[in-house]
Design a protein around this motif. Structure first.
Motif, PDB file in Angstrom:
ATOM      1  N   THR A  84      -7.260   8.868 -12.398  1.00 25.37           N
ATOM      2  CA  THR A  84      -6.757   9.033 -13.762  1.00 25.37           C
ATOM      3  C   THR A  84      -5.227   9.071 -13.821  1.00 25.37           C
ATOM      4  N   LEU A  85      -4.624   9.829 -12.892  1.00 20.95           N
ATOM      5  CA  LEU A  85      -3.172  10.031 -12.939  1.00 20.95           C
ATOM      6  C   LEU A  85      -2.409   9.084 -12.018  1.00 20.95           C
ATOM      7  N   GLY A  86      -3.106   8.327 -11.191  1.00 19.02           N
ATOM      8  CA  GLY A  86      -2.462   7.301 -10.382  1.00 19.02           C
ATOM      9  C   GLY A  86      -1.741   7.793  -9.142  1.00 19.02           C
ATOM     10  N   PHE A  87      -2.015   9.041  -8.703  1.00 22.27           N
ATOM     11  CA  PHE A  87      -1.388   9.562  -7.481  1.00 22.27           C
ATOM     12  C   PHE A  87      -2.269   9.161  -6.295  1.00 22.27           C
ATOM     13  N   THR A  88      -1.933   8.059  -5.639  1.00 22.05           N
ATOM     14  CA  THR A  88      -2.794   7.465  -4.614  1.00 22.05           C
ATOM     15  C   THR A  88      -2.350   7.776  -3.188  1.00 22.05           C
ATOM     16  N   PHE A  89      -1.534   8.796  -2.997  1.00 20.33           N
ATOM     17  CA  PHE A  89      -0.960   9.084  -1.674  1.00 20.33           C
ATOM     18  C   PHE A  89      -1.813  10.137  -0.962  1.00 20.33           C
ATOM     19  N   ALA A  90      -2.956   9.693  -0.438  1.00 23.96           N
ATOM     20  CA  ALA A  90      -3.957  10.619   0.098  1.00 23.96           C
ATOM     21  C   ALA A  90      -3.493  11.325   1.366  1.00 23.96           C
ATOM     22  N   THR A  91      -2.843  10.605   2.272  1.00 21.51           N
ATOM     23  CA  THR A  91      -2.427  11.211   3.543  1.00 21.51           C
ATOM     24  C   THR A  91      -1.334  12.255   3.322  1.00 21.51           C
ATOM     25  N   THR A  92      -0.373  11.928   2.465  1.00 17.76           N
ATOM     26  CA  THR A  92       0.684  12.891   2.147  1.00 17.76           C
ATOM     27  C   THR A  92       0.099  14.122   1.464  1.00 17.76           C
ATOM     28  N   GLY A 134       2.542  10.514   6.911  1.00 15.03           N
ATOM     29  CA  GLY A 134       1.904  10.316   5.611  1.00 15.03           C
ATOM     30  C   GLY A 134       2.611   9.342   4.687  1.00 15.03           C
ATOM     31  N   PRO A 135       3.910   9.529   4.403  1.00 16.66           N
ATOM     32  CA  PRO A 135       4.609   8.600   3.501  1.00 16.66           C
ATOM     33  C   PRO A 135       4.563   7.155   3.990  1.00 16.66           C
ATOM     34  N   PHE A 136       4.671   6.973   5.328  1.00 16.31           N
ATOM     35  CA  PHE A 136       4.623   5.609   5.874  1.00 16.31           C
ATOM     36  C   PHE A 136       3.228   5.001   5.687  1.00 16.31           C
ATOM     37  N   LEU A 137       2.171   5.759   6.033  1.00 12.54           N
ATOM     38  CA  LEU A 137       0.804   5.252   5.896  1.00 12.54           C
ATOM     39  C   LEU A 137       0.468   4.979   4.433  1.00 12.54           C
ATOM     40  N   ASP A 138       0.849   5.908   3.558  1.00 10.61           N
ATOM     41  CA  ASP A 138       0.563   5.716   2.127  1.00 10.61           C
ATOM     42  C   ASP A 138       1.320   4.513   1.571  1.00 10.61           C
ATOM     43  N   GLY A 139       2.560   4.316   2.025  1.00 11.68           N
ATOM     44  CA  GLY A 139       3.318   3.147   1.586  1.00 11.68           C
ATOM     45  C   GLY A 139       2.681   1.856   2.071  1.00 11.68           C
ATOM     46  N   ASN A 160       6.092   4.165  -3.100  1.00  7.10           N
ATOM     47  CA  ASN A 160       6.859   5.212  -2.424  1.00  7.10           C
ATOM     48  C   ASN A 160       6.489   6.560  -3.022  1.00  7.10           C
ATOM     49  N   VAL A 161       5.996   7.465  -2.180  1.00  2.36           N
ATOM     50  CA  VAL A 161       5.553   8.768  -2.672  1.00  2.36           C
ATOM     51  C   VAL A 161       6.714   9.556  -3.279  1.00  2.36           C
ATOM     52  N   PHE A 162       7.929   9.336  -2.775  1.00  4.34           N
ATOM     53  CA  PHE A 162       9.090  10.078  -3.272  1.00  4.34           C
ATOM     54  C   PHE A 162       9.624   9.511  -4.584  1.00  4.34           C
ATOM     55  N   ALA A 163       9.212   8.286  -4.918  1.00  5.59           N
ATOM     56  CA  ALA A 163       9.664   7.666  -6.165  1.00  5.59           C
ATOM     57  C   ALA A 163       8.630   7.804  -7.276  1.00  5.59           C
ATOM     58  N   PHE A 164       7.544   8.526  -7.008  1.00  3.88           N
ATOM     59  CA  PHE A 164       6.485   8.669  -8.002  1.00  3.88           C
ATOM     60  C   PHE A 164       6.947   9.582  -9.144  1.00  3.88           C
ATOM     61  N   ASN A 165       6.446   9.312 -10.347  1.00  4.59           N
ATOM     62  CA  ASN A 165       6.802  10.115 -11.527  1.00  4.59           C
ATOM     63  C   ASN A 165       5.922  11.368 -11.572  1.00  4.59           C
ATOM     64  N   TYR A 166       6.491  12.507 -11.143  1.00  2.38           N
ATOM     65  CA  TYR A 166       5.732  13.752 -11.069  1.00  2.38           C
ATOM     66  C   TYR A 166       5.791  14.470 -12.418  1.00  2.38           C
TER      67      TYR A 166
END
Length: 352
Positions: free
Chosen positions: A35-43, A201-206, A212-218
């Motif tokens: 729903t919210l589009g946060f797809t960074f499972a490993t992080t 995590g950030p590398f695998l998720d990317g 980019n997990v750090f560029a996601f709109n939180y």
């Protein structure tokens, strides 16, 4: 309440906690990812482990459990292996179809049975093997749809199965070998798991999402779901170690497939996910397999306890009926048939 009854009650509580917390976190994460589009499972998993460690550190500070250090090499190896298995499972999902990933998860039970049989000489009866087969067939019917194979995905799946099996077997054997509780093992291994996933995590998720997990709109809503997911993860991680320690890696995997069936059912009821007669048939077959597995495990456990009690009773009777061969009496040994004086006479009395 006897020791056996307390153990059974604790096991039931651990199983219940594992089911409730796991189903809750799957529903929460599904809303967060879908729903919210946060797809960074490993992080996200690395954050789960960091929060779990911090929570256990507070619990230790409050003296809710005793810190028991043991072999640091075993802890480090176990923590790194656990973190690696989580990363490989996520990669397996990313580089395979959903159907093949479900087949990978199904392969964990037979692989665990094989490893425990080969290296630990553990015997699984035919009834238990039959019930596990019924369970796996049911879950396969309910979850496996398409099977698309590729060399990289298959290799990652094989490594994920092996590392997961070994990590879960180690979870059980380490607790018994070093006589540590599930809380003590989780507290000491958490930092290693968290660090390896936090770094990779950030590398695998990317690699898997091209984001980019750090560029996601939180947004506040995303942050709220992340916090909620991390809080539930404390219960998930704790109950995982607790269940494997009190039962076995195979039983934990059986419980995991029960969670899968419950997630499918709750997804249909709460989130209105597509649900077919094939899903329903598979869930029913899987439940039959779970019931059979539980029944045979209980019966065999009772038979084993009865056999041990009978052996102890027989040994006690033999020790009572055997003649007294040697009696040691301070300065000398009196043998059977030798004259013996009254039991109250001693060397001191004679000297007096």
């Amino acid at each position: 309440m006897s020791e056996g009854q307390r153990f059974q009650l604790g096991t039931i509580g651990a199983l219940g906690l594992s089911v409730v917390s796991s189903v809750s976190i799957v529903i929460c994460n599904k809303a967060l990812i879908t729903t919210l589009g946060f797809t960074f499972a490993t992080t996200l998993t690395s954050w789960h482990l960091l929060v779990t460690f911090c929570s256990l550190h507070v619990a230790r500070w409050m003296k809710l459990f005793e810190h028991k250090p043991f072999d640091p090499r075993a802890v480090m190896g176990f923590g790194i292996l656990n973190g690696t298995s989580i990363g490989l499972l996520n990669l397996s999902l990313g580089f395979n179809s959903v159907g093949f990933y479900q087949m990978t998860k199904l392969a964990i039970i037979p692989c665990t049975v094989l490893l425990e049989t080969l290296f630990f000489r553990k015997i699984f009866s035919r009834n238990v093997q039959l019930s596990l087969t019924v369970l796996l067939v049911g879950v396969g019917i309910a979850t496996v749809t398409d099977l698309q194979l590729n060399l990289l995905g298959s290799t990652l799946s094989l490594l994920a199965v092996l590392t997961t099996c070994v990590a879960q077997i180690m979870t059980n054997t380490i607790q018994k070998k070093f006589k540590v509780s599930s809380t003590q093992l989780l507290y000491q291994s958490c930092p290693y798991q968290a660090i390896i996933l936090f770094v990779t995590g950030p590398f695998l998720d990317g690699l898997l999402t091209n984001q980019n997990v750090f560029a996601f709109n939180y947004t506040p809503q995303v942050l709220a779901f992340i916090v909620f997911s991390c809080l539930i993860s404390v219960s998930v991680n704790f109950s995982t170690f607790l269940v494997i320690g009190k039962t076995s890696p195979v039983t934990y995997q059986v419980l995991g497939h029960l969670k899968t069936c419950l997630v499918l059912a709750f997804g249909y009821i709460l989130l209105h996910d597509p649900f077919s007669w094939r899903n329903l048939l598979g869930i029913l077959v899987a439940i039959v397999g779970m019931v059979l597995y539980s029944y045979y495990c209980i019966v065999e456990s009772q038979q084993k306890a009865a056999a041990e009690a009978a052996a102890q009773l027989s040994q006690a009777k033999e020790s009572e009926s055997d003649p007294l061969i040697n009696i040691e009496n301070e300065g000398g040994i009196l043998t059977e048939g030798a004259p013996r004086g009254p039991g109250w006479i001693s060397d001191k009395d004679l000297q007096a």
